[in-house]
Write an enzyme that holds these catalytic residues in place. Structure first.
Site, PDB file in Angstrom:
ATOM      1  N   ARG A  32       0.790  -1.237   0.000  1.00 32.77           N
ATOM      2  CA  ARG A  32       0.000   0.000   0.000  1.00 32.77           C
ATOM      3  C   ARG A  32       0.826   1.293   0.000  1.00 32.77           C
ATOM      4  O   ARG A  32       0.274   2.364   0.070  1.00 32.77           O
ATOM      5  CB  ARG A  32      -0.977   0.034   1.204  1.00 32.77           C
ATOM      6  CG  ARG A  32      -2.092  -0.991   1.115  1.00 32.77           C
ATOM      7  CD  ARG A  32      -3.113  -0.769   2.223  1.00 32.77           C
ATOM      8  NE  ARG A  32      -4.210  -1.705   2.112  1.00 32.77           N
ATOM      9  CZ  ARG A  32      -4.223  -2.912   2.645  1.00 32.77           C
ATOM     10  NH1 ARG A  32      -3.168  -3.326   3.330  1.00 32.77           N
ATOM     11  NH2 ARG A  32      -5.254  -3.704   2.493  1.00 32.77           N
ATOM     12  N   ASP A  33       2.131   1.192  -0.050  1.00 31.86           N
ATOM     13  CA  ASP A  33       2.939   2.435  -0.090  1.00 31.86           C
ATOM     14  C   ASP A  33       4.218   2.221  -0.900  1.00 31.86           C
ATOM     15  O   ASP A  33       5.312   2.549  -0.469  1.00 31.86           O
ATOM     16  CB  ASP A  33       3.279   2.888   1.329  1.00 31.86           C
ATOM     17  CG  ASP A  33       3.727   4.362   1.342  1.00 31.86           C
ATOM     18  OD1 ASP A  33       3.437   5.081   0.368  1.00 31.86           O
ATOM     19  OD2 ASP A  33       4.350   4.778   2.332  1.00 31.86           O
TER      20      ASP A  33
END
Length: 552
Positions: A32-33
């Protein structure tokens, strides 16, 4: 704009990132990053993905929702931007952004605020990377485009699928094997769970187990609160969106101002509501003074910027002039250094010179203090000192062969002496004054002796005895004005060819046309004796065949 990283290096890094994501996704871990800050490249060139699980401090490039960090705004997916459900395909979208930036030196979406960037992720289509960097292969360009599809269903289904295409691109970069499905943009309405719904459900279940009646009331209060917060958030997003729409800055095409006058460039830039800025002017051998050498950003088809963006230009100061320094008498190194300091180039021509030491400049082809264009080449002649050469053997060679051998040996021919030795071969060198094999200075003079054996020839000789005796005898006078016969007793004529006497007899001193046919080798000698004493000698050295020679 041209990318700063090679496509092969970038694809290799992407392969390593995709491999790490494949392992994580198999273990039900969504990063997610994915962004450059979370990718480490070791000294051995190995890429490592760090910071699994978002737990970073909030910054102006990070979006938060209800106090929870949900990703870095430049690199997250459209579904991430709208606060929806994220899965493995979201990580692949972020990887596509990272590849885009590696190959073009810019992110596909950028704006003044994180919300503006988030809206661009959801609504705008990025410029294809190959348009910003033509060096990107076709297959790599399509891999990035597929990974960055706004609809997750159009992206790669798994990291393994993307990994296969990346590996294939390394082997066949120009093949069209990447399949991108058309974006129909008409999807059925979906329920998008968020981490807050999950948290509420979890809390509700826990409360239900502890105190069912009290939990029922609490659940309704929490739901009402959450709904209120969601409504506030949605309203805020809508207000922001419409505000940005109303105050959106217009995008304009960057103009091409290179090689036009500064005045014209300023007018073109400001007409597009861009800011015209002049940088430090520079010399240019190609662009006239007062014209634009380069601009930043560079002109590129379909490359736009926002109004009020800055366009920096560098104006030409014209051709730079240089003054040629005097380098005669300096060492080669000193001369080259001085010429380079004067913004000139040096071309060294080496010459042997007995008077100037080795490595010292003898002369320069452009005089000192001459004004020339900067960057021009100045020819300098540098001494190599006196070169020692070996004397060749030219005895037995023809004259032309001997001259060539002497020249090739870097010697000088001083003189060719002729001899007529019948015991040696005609037309060949029989002697040289410098012994072959000896070592002498380059340019030393040498004298050679050429054998020219006379050839037997036939000619006719006509002798005017009277003319030859003129001034050599006295004549009798009958009176003061009349000249009579010469006062001589005997006049002898002798004709020789070489050492051979072909005629010897007494002749009438008044004879004017004595004819003699001669055949032999050597020079013709005609001698007149008066009373046994040689009074006249006539030599003919250049007798040709069938030549008639008149001696008078």
């Amino acid at each position: 704009m041209i990318g700063g990283l090679s496509w092969k290096w970038s694809v290799n890094v992407a392969i390593q990132i995709a491999s790490a994501l494949e392992t994580a996704h198999k273990n039900n871990i969504i990063h997610r990053d994915i962004k450059p800050h979370n990718i480490i490249i070791t000294e051995e060139g190995i890429a490592k993905v760090t910071d699994f699980g978002i737990a970073k401090a909030v910054s102006n490039s990070t979006i938060t929702a209800f106090g929870a960090t949900i990703g870095s705004v430049h690199y997250f997916s459209p579904e991430h931007a709208r606060g929806g459900y994220t899965d493995a395909k979201s990580d692949l979208y972020s990887l596509g952004i990272v590849m885009y930036e590696m190959l073009t030196k810019r992110v596909p979406f950028d704006a003044d605020t994180p919300v503006s960037i988030a809206l661009m992720h959801m609504q705008e289509t990025a410029i294809e990377p190959i348009k910003l960097n033509p060096a990107i292969p076709k297959s790599v360009n399509k891999i990035i485009i597929k990974a960055m599809q706004k609809d997750p269903n159009l992206r790669y289904k798994t990291a393994a699928d993307m990994l296969n295409d990346l590996r294939l691109a390394l082997r066949n970069p120009d093949e069209d094997f990447v399949e991108i499905s058309p974006d129909k943009s008409n999807f059925a309405t979906q329920r998008i769970p968020t981490m807050y719904n999950n948290q509420i459900e979890y809390e509700n279940e826990e409360d239900g187990e502890e105190e069912e009646a009290e939990g029922f009331i609490k659940r309704h209060k929490v739901i009402v609160s959450i709904v209120g917060i969601i409504l506030v958030f949605i309203i805020t997003i809508l207000i922001t969106y419409f505000t940005l729409k109303m105050t959106a800055v217009k995008e304009v095409q960057i103009p091409n101002v290179v090689n036009i006058s500064a005045q014209e460039a300023k007018q073109k830039v400001e007409e597009l509501k861009l800011v015209y800025t002049e940088l430090e002017p520079e010399f240019s051998p190609d662009i006239p003074e007062g014209y634009i050498i380069k601009q930043e950003p560079a002109y590129l088809d379909n490359y736009t910027v926002k109004e009020n963006s800055e366009v920096k230009v560098t104006i030409s100061k014209g051709q730079e002039i240089a003054i040629v320094p005097k380098v005669i008498g300096k060492t080669k190194e000193e001369a080259i250094e001085e010429l380079e300091e004067a913004n000139l180039k040096a071309q060294v021509i080496e010459e042997t010179n007995a008077k100037i030491p080795e490595g010292v400049v003898i002369s320069q082809e452009t005089e000192a203090k001459t004004q020339v264009n900067a960057g021009e080449t100045i020819k300098i002649h540098v001494s190599t000192g006196v070169e020692q050469v070996t004397v060749p053997n030219v005895v037995g060679k023809t004259e032309e062969e001997a001259k060539k051998a002497i020249t090739d040996a870097k010697l000088k021919l001083k003189q060719v002496i002729q001899t007529d030795d019948p015991t040696k071969e005609d037309g060949k060198i029989v002697k040289q004054d410098l012994n072959s094999g000896t070592t002498v200075n380059e340019g030393t003079e040498i004298t050679i002796t050429l054998n020219k054996v006379p050839q037997q020839k036939t000619a006719t000789v006509k002798v005017n005895v009277k003319s030859l005796l003129n001034g050599k005898v006295e004549y009798e006078k009958t009176d003061e004005n009349t000249v009579g016969a010469p006062k001589v007793k005997k006049v002898k004529l002798e004709i020789k060819v070489g050492e051979d006497v072909v005629r010897s007899e007494e002749v009438d001193p008044t004879s004017t046309n004595i004819v003699q046919q001669i055949t032999g080798i050597g020079s013709v000698h005609i001698r007149i004796y008066i009373d046994g004493v040689l009074k006249k000698q006539e030599l003919h050295f250049n007798m040709n065949t069938n030549n008639i020679y008149i001696a008078e």
